[in-house]
Design a protein around this motif. Sequence first.
Motif: not given
Length: 195
Positions: A87-92, A96-110, A112-115, A149-152
């Motif tokens: 649920a925590f990952a889903g809320l994050i 991001r969907h809300l902030v980007l106003r998109s039905t799809e959000v990109p996931v980067t290595a950073g 993934l590392a932070l989450t 997370a920043i380094a990755i």
Amino acid sequence: MATEEATLTLERAMSICRANWDLYGISTRARADMEAELREHLREAVARGRSVEAVVGTDPAAFAMDWARARASRPERWTRMATNMGAFAGLILLFRHLVLRSTEVPVTAGHLALTGLILILLWTAESRRGALGFWRFQLLCAAFVIPPAIAIGMLVEGTLFQVPLWASVGALLPTLVWSAWEKRGRHGASAGAQS
């Protein structure tokens, strides 16, 4: 008068045990069973002229924790923690969907590392149930989560994959199902205690 004092002591011991079982993460159903069993043992002891301390010892909190460890349903606890992490990952992702106003959000290595690091720390904190304390937990987050997370994120650039909105919402479903199951158990336990 002695009975009133014993009842107060009994209620105090029950209160301490209840608080510790809640802290340890005992499920509602198991906690209700344990409360009923302990209350019966304590009432029998008081009726026979024994003290509450004869049953729970001089440290009711230690008694409660020992009993919880011996009787706790680990699969329930781990399932609740796993659903909460999802649920925590889903809320994050929903944020991001809300902030980007998109039905799809990109996931980067950073991302993934932070989450992932936050989930690991939350899992550790949850499994220890507050043994670290608030400020120690904050220091752990600051020291061990943010810099890696920043380094990755700096080492690996670009989008790894896209997460659709339905997948972000789907990550919340196990927690909702688990909450409904817990609530149903709570109502069943309170109905059993009343009869």
